[in-house]
Motif scaffolding. Structure first.
Motif, PDB file in Angstrom:
ATOM      1  N   ALA A 279      21.305 -15.497  -7.077  1.00 30.43           N
ATOM      2  CA  ALA A 279      20.898 -16.296  -5.934  1.00 30.43           C
ATOM      3  C   ALA A 279      19.753 -15.559  -5.261  1.00 30.43           C
TER       4      ALA A 279
ATOM      5  N   LEU B 237      17.699 -15.286  -1.536  1.00 30.15           N
ATOM      6  CA  LEU B 237      17.646 -15.658  -0.124  1.00 30.15           C
ATOM      7  C   LEU B 237      16.419 -15.014   0.488  1.00 30.15           C
TER       8      LEU B 237
ATOM      9  N   LEU C   7      15.954 -11.483  -1.018  1.00 31.35           N
ATOM     10  CA  LEU C   7      17.209 -10.818  -1.348  1.00 31.35           C
ATOM     11  C   LEU C   7      17.840 -11.529  -2.536  1.00 31.35           C
TER      12      LEU C   7
ATOM     13  N   VAL D 242      21.140 -11.798  -5.197  1.00 26.37           N
ATOM     14  CA  VAL D 242      22.569 -11.504  -5.248  1.00 26.37           C
ATOM     15  C   VAL D 242      23.131 -12.013  -6.568  1.00 26.37           C
TER      16      VAL D 242
ATOM     17  N   THR E 284      26.908 -11.869  -9.024  1.00 25.53           N
ATOM     18  CA  THR E 284      28.308 -11.464  -9.004  1.00 25.53           C
ATOM     19  C   THR E 284      28.999 -11.857 -10.294  1.00 25.53           C
TER      20      THR E 284
ATOM     21  N   THR F  53      29.681  -7.445  -7.013  1.00 20.52           N
ATOM     22  CA  THR F  53      28.567  -8.212  -6.461  1.00 20.52           C
ATOM     23  C   THR F  53      27.429  -7.252  -6.185  1.00 20.52           C
TER      24      THR F  53
ATOM     25  N   PHE G 181      23.312  -6.510  -5.010  1.00 19.90           N
ATOM     26  CA  PHE G 181      22.210  -7.023  -4.198  1.00 19.90           C
ATOM     27  C   PHE G 181      20.942  -6.310  -4.596  1.00 19.90           C
TER      28      PHE G 181
ATOM     29  N   GLN H  57      16.292  -6.590  -4.251  1.00 21.74           N
ATOM     30  CA  GLN H  57      15.168  -7.238  -3.592  1.00 21.74           C
ATOM     31  C   GLN H  57      13.936  -7.125  -4.462  1.00 21.74           C
TER      32      GLN H  57
END
Lengths: 359, 359
Positions: B34, B36, B44, B46, B48, B139, B141, B143
């Motif tokens: 995803a 964002l 950002l 993400v 999982t 999960t 994260f 960038q």
């Protein structure tokens, strides 16, 4: 996250890693949320939780309630950091595909997502193999504006006041009522207090019963309050494990002791049940109310500390707030029963998983 | 994420939510990550994944290998988006506390975390109740710098070339070797190809065997390559489900068909096994190699499309890269066996959970 187990196996290289990653990590394991600073003036908050059927929710629970609470418990962690939701991921491990369960679960989950502007952005659904229980993991992301970097548990100071939102313990009261309905009250009461709890539940007014069931089944994350606590609170957390247990986290991180006021806690309940003061057993009922709910979690009310004497800084956020104690030199969580009495120490019996394996 | 199930229950209100949240969500369910945009010039990512014992890893697997692969499979999703890791959360649901398993699992996990600058920032460890299998959710994260917003699957265009890194299918070869060791080769081979696969495994040189086991047990996330693909690739994904299955995602999202070149795929294997060309059964062995590995995942090699004729834009990143096909009008994934032959359509048999429940 169970501290001992996690620290033993996973936490050692954390500080080294945080440094290696260009100082991006502001807060890691141990707070309600991790905080990362991927860019200047931007703090990313992350919180995650796993719920296992029969361990964290009843197989007979309405799936929509499980869905709502799954997301809200994570949103509550964002609230406790003063962060706004950005989105969340969902991991489901299912023994088999139950369309009816999924339809209900997703309706509750997505209702919370819509209400708090927190879109589902990704996830993973897998077969549980021969596992017979559903496992739900949710990871939520949020951000705070400007330079706010959260209310760390170690930031509390001696002489801070301890404040709470709402009526902490109300969800616990709801849980007692639910167990009573199932004829299993003895499963969540000490034998020594069973009789007093039964007496209490027998005289609870309907309005308070409804309010307690609502708190249990449809808790609200205090996101707006969390925002308003910027610049007001020092330490803050959400009451997922109960006031006595969660406050212990702050006292440990800040090397202080918390002294709760029985009078102030009783006042919270009298606000919900004003007629109680006229009851012939008012004192005994109030004491039972306070003591049986002190260790009850799943409220998702906020608890924060702030410098004393700044009551003018009290923030309006559509939810009642109350000062219930103070911090001072020492350790542990204590309860002052009367104005002039010595405080008694409360032992935390907050819910601990693997308690046999860890202790 | 299994598309049908997720879309049926969870995806409907997504676009509405994405808008409600101030346009923060750039990409949600369906891509590797995803994306964002919490702030200008900041994206950002993400991703999982959930791994269930016996479903996604063997109970007898070395826990350190499970730990390494758990994180790497998520890092690979970041790589496929051209993103850099920021951190990850870990959710463990355990039937009981096994110190030795945890010590080994965490060593592999944290080794990957250290190697790719991706600190563990939080998580949750819970009892699995009466579930007997471990469940691991991670999960991650990340960038991306500047204005890069990922390589969406829908961005591929007709006449794009299809490129891959490394030797896709190498981990599948490792899996075949592992099943052979266990005397269970029939569990991951069609009965019709069993004899040919046995013949192939019987003549594999030791170096290729080692390389295949390495690819299976210690795959590498192509993070550096993902970075270098900014401005080069249009669509990109990681080969977690196998070339034929994963490429199908791009063709579906872009309304195109992919035509793979058998000659190019064979060349990948000849690079790993140059002596094969002198083998008396070279043609048959090569064909078996290509066909049995086309559907094999867990490589975490990248597959991307880019405009044809820009070979000068090929990026050096410490890993071999090869053009293995092209995109054109149509649908599905096809294989061209000879220069002048008609392509044949490949049916994807990539691993699908709940296959009985979903189809």
């Amino acid at each position: 996250m169970e501290f001992d187990l996690i620290h033993r196996h996973f936490a050692t290289p954390f500080s080294a890693l945080a440094q290696a990653n260009g100082g991006t990590v502001i807060a890691g394991i141990g707070d309600d949320c991790a905080a990362l600073r991927p860019a200047a003036n931007h703090v990313l908050y992350v919180s995650t939780d796993t719920l296992v059927e029969s361990v964290h929710f009843f197989t007979t629970d309405v799936p929509a309630v499980v869905g709502w609470k799954s997301l809200v418990s994570n949103l509550s962690d964002l609230a406790a950091c003063g962060a706004n939701p950005l989105g969340f991921t969902l991991n489901l491990s299912l023994p088999h595909v139950e369309e009816a369960w999924l339809a209900s679960f997703s309706s509750g989950l997505l209702e919370a997502a819509a209400q708090y502007n927190c879109p589902l952005v990704g996830g993973d659904t897998t077969s549980a193999g021969t596992n017979l229980l559903k496992t739900i993991s949710i990871t939520v992301f949020g951000q705070a504006v400007g330079t706010h970097t959260g209310f760390h548990r170690s930031l509390a100071r001696a002489d801070d006041e301890v404040w709470v939102s709402g009526t902490p313990g109300l969800a616990r009261l709801g849980l007692l009522l639910e167990y009573q309905c199932r004829g299993q009250l003895d499963r969540c009461c000490e034998p020594s207090s069973l009789q007093r709890v039964e007496a209490l539940l027998g005289v609870l007014p309907e309005a308070l019963k409804n309010s307690a069931c609502q708190a249990l089944q449809r808790p609200l994350p205090r996101l707006e309050l969390g925002q308003r606590l910027h610049g007001v609170a020092r330490a803050c957390l959400d009451l997922s494990d109960g006031l006595s247990g969660d406050l212990l986290h702050i006292t440990k991180a800040s090397n202080l002791r918390a002294v709760l006021s029985l009078t102030a806690l009783q006042a919270l309940w009298l606000r919900k049940w004003p007629e109680l003061s006229e009851h012939i057993d008012a004192d005994s009922l109030l004491e039972t109310l306070v003591f049986t709910t002190l260790e009850g979690g799943d409220d998702f009310e906020l608890c924060w500390t702030c410098p004393s004497g700044q009551r003018a800084a009290k923030v309006a956020a559509g939810v009642a707030q109350s000062c219930v104690g103070k911090l001072e030199a020492g350790e542990g969580v204590w309860l002052m029963q009367h104005q002039d009495s010595e405080p008694i120490r409360l032992e935390s019996r907050s819910y601990v998983h693997f308690s046999q394996g860890l202790t």
